[in-house]
Design a protein around this motif. Structure first.
Motif, PDB file in Angstrom:
ATOM      1  N   SER A 303       4.495   6.875   4.304  1.00  0.00           N
ATOM      2  CA  SER A 303       5.765   6.371   3.308  1.00  0.00           C
ATOM      3  C   SER A 303       6.811   5.626   4.020  1.00  0.00           C
ATOM      4  O   SER A 303       7.592   4.914   3.765  1.00  0.00           O
ATOM      5  CB  SER A 303       5.893   7.481   2.147  1.00  0.00           C
ATOM      6  N   ALA A 304       7.402   6.542   4.953  1.00  0.00           N
ATOM      7  CA  ALA A 304       8.419   6.049   5.784  1.00  0.00           C
ATOM      8  C   ALA A 304       8.055   4.767   6.545  1.00  0.00           C
ATOM      9  O   ALA A 304       8.564   3.761   6.608  1.00  0.00           O
ATOM     10  CB  ALA A 304       8.615   7.224   7.067  1.00  0.00           C
ATOM     11  N   LEU A 305       6.644   4.684   7.243  1.00  0.00           N
ATOM     12  CA  LEU A 305       6.384   3.355   7.868  1.00  0.00           C
ATOM     13  C   LEU A 305       6.511   2.317   6.889  1.00  0.00           C
ATOM     14  O   LEU A 305       6.877   1.277   7.131  1.00  0.00           O
ATOM     15  CB  LEU A 305       4.962   3.769   8.480  1.00  0.00           C
ATOM     16  N   ARG A 306       5.914   2.392   5.756  1.00  0.00           N
ATOM     17  CA  ARG A 306       5.839   1.366   4.585  1.00  0.00           C
ATOM     18  C   ARG A 306       7.206   0.902   4.529  1.00  0.00           C
ATOM     19  O   ARG A 306       7.628  -0.240   4.500  1.00  0.00           O
ATOM     20  CB  ARG A 306       5.297   1.965   3.533  1.00  0.00           C
ATOM     21  N   ASP A 307       8.166   1.756   4.039  1.00  0.00           N
ATOM     22  CA  ASP A 307       9.597   1.542   3.881  1.00  0.00           C
ATOM     23  C   ASP A 307      10.316   0.872   4.908  1.00  0.00           C
ATOM     24  O   ASP A 307      10.737  -0.316   4.664  1.00  0.00           O
ATOM     25  CB  ASP A 307      10.468   2.803   3.447  1.00  0.00           C
ATOM     26  N   GLN A 308      10.011   1.321   6.214  1.00  0.00           N
ATOM     27  CA  GLN A 308      10.704   0.669   7.161  1.00  0.00           C
ATOM     28  C   GLN A 308      10.111  -0.622   7.450  1.00  0.00           C
ATOM     29  O   GLN A 308      10.959  -1.710   7.781  1.00  0.00           O
ATOM     30  CB  GLN A 308      10.368   1.282   8.367  1.00  0.00           C
ATOM     31  N   LEU A 309       8.857  -1.001   7.447  1.00  0.00           N
ATOM     32  CA  LEU A 309       8.124  -2.447   7.490  1.00  0.00           C
ATOM     33  C   LEU A 309       8.747  -2.968   6.362  1.00  0.00           C
ATOM     34  O   LEU A 309       9.170  -4.377   6.425  1.00  0.00           O
ATOM     35  CB  LEU A 309       6.572  -2.275   7.298  1.00  0.00           C
ATOM     36  N   ASN A 312      12.215  -4.628   6.762  1.00  0.00           N
ATOM     37  CA  ASN A 312      12.092  -5.605   7.794  1.00  0.00           C
ATOM     38  C   ASN A 312      11.150  -6.930   7.420  1.00  0.00           C
ATOM     39  O   ASN A 312      10.644  -7.729   8.180  1.00  0.00           O
ATOM     40  CB  ASN A 312      11.389  -5.198   9.244  1.00  0.00           C
ATOM     41  N   GLY A 313      10.916  -6.895   6.150  1.00  0.00           N
ATOM     42  CA  GLY A 313      10.206  -8.032   5.628  1.00  0.00           C
ATOM     43  C   GLY A 313       8.717  -7.972   5.556  1.00  0.00           C
ATOM     44  O   GLY A 313       8.242  -9.206   5.018  1.00  0.00           O
ATOM     45  N   ILE A 314       8.157  -7.046   6.064  1.00  0.00           N
ATOM     46  CA  ILE A 314       6.706  -7.073   5.988  1.00  0.00           C
ATOM     47  C   ILE A 314       6.057  -6.113   4.933  1.00  0.00           C
ATOM     48  O   ILE A 314       6.452  -4.851   4.733  1.00  0.00           O
ATOM     49  CB  ILE A 314       6.230  -6.139   7.597  1.00  0.00           C
ATOM     50  N   SER A 315       5.482  -6.750   4.166  1.00  0.00           N
ATOM     51  CA  SER A 315       4.892  -6.287   2.922  1.00  0.00           C
ATOM     52  C   SER A 315       3.497  -5.530   3.250  1.00  0.00           C
ATOM     53  O   SER A 315       2.848  -6.246   4.064  1.00  0.00           O
ATOM     54  CB  SER A 315       4.806  -6.846   1.530  1.00  0.00           C
ATOM     55  N   THR A 316       3.234  -4.332   2.754  1.00  0.00           N
ATOM     56  CA  THR A 316       1.824  -3.882   2.940  1.00  0.00           C
ATOM     57  C   THR A 316       1.188  -3.279   1.751  1.00  0.00           C
ATOM     58  O   THR A 316       1.721  -3.593   0.634  1.00  0.00           O
ATOM     59  CB  THR A 316       1.937  -2.610   3.796  1.00  0.00           C
ATOM     60  N   SER A 317      -0.095  -2.794   1.807  1.00  0.00           N
ATOM     61  CA  SER A 317      -0.921  -2.471   0.576  1.00  0.00           C
ATOM     62  C   SER A 317      -1.535  -1.013   0.721  1.00  0.00           C
ATOM     63  O   SER A 317      -1.979  -0.864   1.866  1.00  0.00           O
ATOM     64  CB  SER A 317      -1.804  -3.540   0.083  1.00  0.00           C
ATOM     65  N   ILE A 318      -1.679  -0.412  -0.250  1.00  0.00           N
ATOM     66  CA  ILE A 318      -2.219   0.830  -0.232  1.00  0.00           C
ATOM     67  C   ILE A 318      -3.750   0.712  -1.084  1.00  0.00           C
ATOM     68  O   ILE A 318      -3.449   0.715  -2.245  1.00  0.00           O
ATOM     69  CB  ILE A 318      -1.572   2.141  -0.690  1.00  0.00           C
ATOM     70  N   ALA A 343     -12.239  11.217   2.201  1.00  0.00           N
ATOM     71  CA  ALA A 343     -11.803   9.970   1.102  1.00  0.00           C
ATOM     72  C   ALA A 343     -10.147  10.668   0.599  1.00  0.00           C
ATOM     73  O   ALA A 343      -9.232   9.577   0.335  1.00  0.00           O
ATOM     74  CB  ALA A 343     -12.580   9.993  -0.183  1.00  0.00           C
ATOM     75  N   SER A 344     -10.103  11.909   0.396  1.00  0.00           N
ATOM     76  CA  SER A 344      -8.840  12.537   0.032  1.00  0.00           C
ATOM     77  C   SER A 344      -7.668  12.192   1.132  1.00  0.00           C
ATOM     78  O   SER A 344      -6.462  11.437   0.744  1.00  0.00           O
ATOM     79  CB  SER A 344      -8.699  13.778  -0.235  1.00  0.00           C
ATOM     80  N   SER A 345      -8.175  12.313   2.357  1.00  0.00           N
ATOM     81  CA  SER A 345      -7.094  12.108   3.476  1.00  0.00           C
ATOM     82  C   SER A 345      -6.745  10.429   3.557  1.00  0.00           C
ATOM     83  O   SER A 345      -5.737  10.226   3.680  1.00  0.00           O
ATOM     84  CB  SER A 345      -7.717  12.610   4.737  1.00  0.00           C
ATOM     85  N   LEU A 346      -7.702   9.725   3.347  1.00  0.00           N
ATOM     86  CA  LEU A 346      -7.718   8.093   3.283  1.00  0.00           C
ATOM     87  C   LEU A 346      -6.750   7.783   2.180  1.00  0.00           C
ATOM     88  O   LEU A 346      -5.662   6.959   2.074  1.00  0.00           O
ATOM     89  CB  LEU A 346      -9.024   7.299   3.168  1.00  0.00           C
ATOM     90  N   ALA A 347      -6.593   8.311   1.057  1.00  0.00           N
ATOM     91  CA  ALA A 347      -5.875   8.170   0.056  1.00  0.00           C
ATOM     92  C   ALA A 347      -4.550   8.331   0.230  1.00  0.00           C
ATOM     93  O   ALA A 347      -3.527   7.690  -0.106  1.00  0.00           O
ATOM     94  CB  ALA A 347      -6.460   8.677  -1.375  1.00  0.00           C
ATOM     95  N   ASN A 348      -4.243   9.621   1.243  1.00  0.00           N
ATOM     96  CA  ASN A 348      -3.150  10.119   1.342  1.00  0.00           C
ATOM     97  C   ASN A 348      -2.246   9.313   2.617  1.00  0.00           C
ATOM     98  O   ASN A 348      -1.054   9.169   2.514  1.00  0.00           O
ATOM     99  CB  ASN A 348      -3.030  11.305   1.791  1.00  0.00           C
ATOM    100  N   CYS A 349      -3.226   8.813   3.437  1.00  0.00           N
ATOM    101  CA  CYS A 349      -2.783   8.369   4.739  1.00  0.00           C
ATOM    102  C   CYS A 349      -2.701   6.686   5.065  1.00  0.00           C
ATOM    103  O   CYS A 349      -2.139   6.279   6.069  1.00  0.00           O
ATOM    104  CB  CYS A 349      -3.281   9.213   5.926  1.00  0.00           C
ATOM    105  N   GLY A 350      -3.687   6.010   4.210  1.00  0.00           N
ATOM    106  CA  GLY A 350      -4.188   4.872   4.466  1.00  0.00           C
ATOM    107  C   GLY A 350      -3.091   3.604   4.237  1.00  0.00           C
ATOM    108  O   GLY A 350      -2.340   3.701   3.186  1.00  0.00           O
TER     109      GLY A 350
END
Ligand SMILES: *Cc1c(COP(=O)(O)O)cnc(C)c1O
Length: 379
Positions: A303-309, A312-318, A343-350
């Motif tokens: 979540s922190a990585l996604r916000d920081q990206l 900086n103008g970089i959009s990502t997707s889960i 599968a649960s871990s990927l949903a949380n961390c991917g």
């Protein structure tokens, strides 16, 4: 998300479909105009050309085009004879179409955990899920990485089960040097605009080497008959339309080069991210040629990585925020995360980073710089 990019940030969008259109505007516009002039809106020469070209590209005998990748799965399962009470094994991490189609066909989707490295259905767990009601397995080549088709076909053949490969994310992926989509009884493709080969609306196809099955599927998709007025069975209305076929015919010859370009971007990301502790960059099995539909990293600090990206103008997707067993529509199955730890871990961390053939070198470097920056790693 509501975060605003900081001033001066470059914008790297998760997807940039207009770039592909801009590059091919001339031929795409011409193909659309020709279809309009001919007014071949349903079936017609562009659809027939698409079916032949796509079957040739993948190296299969038959391609049955249809409305979208979800219908493709449904058409395949109905035509393979799924009936009430039949159990079909699907990975617990996939887009919902995979399980939805089983239920819509009257069957029961049985969830199976994924392998932690390949993110595809775990053959070891498949064996433990087999019952006397199991009729088939639907491996999904998630993100463009092939499932372990050798072991899956061994299990299926020894138990007399069919396999339908969900290739929606895996155009031109290879397993042991052979295109995925050629292993099972049938394989389904999506040409949703964001897929590796994308239409300008919904589109899909089922491929198979089984002539009789291809006829059943084509009939089922077209009201049960291939000739107007004949209805040998009751079917549905799911057709690839002429405009989408004409657009796909323009794009298809570029797919091999686009796939190469995706591999180059993935390689640049993987090399750069190798130094980061705390980030799991995607791996590729030795016998797989990845088509990199998505580049999915895993981190506990998603979540922190996604916000920081994003700042900086970089959009990502889960893709995807929930595994199937975690969705409200499957609460009735009363599963727990412990049954599907990977599968649960990927949903949380991917977290999926921008990756498409049109990504520019400076954009790739910009994404790399900001991912490294987040983890305080050096270039
Ligand atoms: C996109 C997708 C589908 C469905 O395709 P649509 O054309 O959107 O119906 C099915 N399975 C997977 C794994 C997908 O990614």
């Amino acid at each position: 998300m509501t975060l605003k990019p900081i001033t001066g940030a470059k914008i790297v969008n998760f997807g940039q479909l207009h770039r592909q259109y801009t590059a091919l505007k001339g031929p795409i516009d011409a193909a659309i105009e020709q279809t309009l002039a001919e007014s071949t809106f349903i079936r017609g020469p562009a659809v027939e050309c698409f079916e032949t070209s796509f079957a040739n590209l993948i190296g299969v005998g038959h391609c049955v085009s249809c409305g979208n990748g979800t219908d493709a799965l449904y058409i395949a399962m109905k035509s393979l004879g799924v009936k009430p009470g039949d159990e079909v094994i699907v990975p617990a991490m996939t887009w919902i179409s995979t399980s939805e189609a089983v239920s819509q066909a009257g069957g029961i989707p049985i969830f199976c955990d994924i392998d932690a490295e390949t993110n595809t259905i775990d053959p070891d767990q498949i064996e433990s899920l087999l019952s006397e009601n199991t009729v088939g397995i639907v491996p999904v080549h998630l993100y463009g990485h092939s499932a372990d088709m050798k072991r899956i076909m061994q299990i299926a053949n020894s138990k007399n089960l069919w396999v339908v490969e969900d290739c929606a994310q895996a155009h031109l992926t290879k397993f042991n040097g052979k295109y995925v989509g050629t292993f099972g009884a049938a394989a389904t493709f999506s040409f949703y605009p964001g897929k590796n080969l994308g239409a300008m609306g919904d589109a899909g196809a089922v491929v198979t080497n089984d002539h009789a099955l291809s006829i059943r599927m084509a009939k089922f998709a077209r009201h049960g008959g291939l000739v107007k007025g004949t209805h040998d069975i009751e079917g549905i209305n799911s057709r690839l339309d002429g405009l989408q076929a004409a657009i796909l015919n323009v794009k298809m010859p570029y797919l091999p080069d686009w796939t190469k370009r995706r591999r180059q971007v993935a390689e640049a990301y993987n090399q750069a991210f190798a130094v980061i502790n705390g980030l799991h960059s995607p791996t590729t099995s030795q016998n797989v040629d990845h088509s990199w539909h998505l580049f999915c990293v895993q981190t506990r600090e998603r979540s922190a990585l996604r916000d920081q990206l994003l700042q900086n103008g970089i959009s990502t997707s889960i893709n995807y925020p929930k595994a199937l067993h975690q969705l409200p529509c499957y609460e009735y199955k009363s599963h727990s995360d412990e049954e599907f730890p990977n599968a649960s871990s990927l949903a949380n961390c991917g977290l999926c980073l921008p990756l498409y053939p049109e990504l520019e070198l400076d954009e790739i470097q910009y994404v790399i710089r900001h991912v490294l920056g987040f983890f305080n790693a050096e270039i």
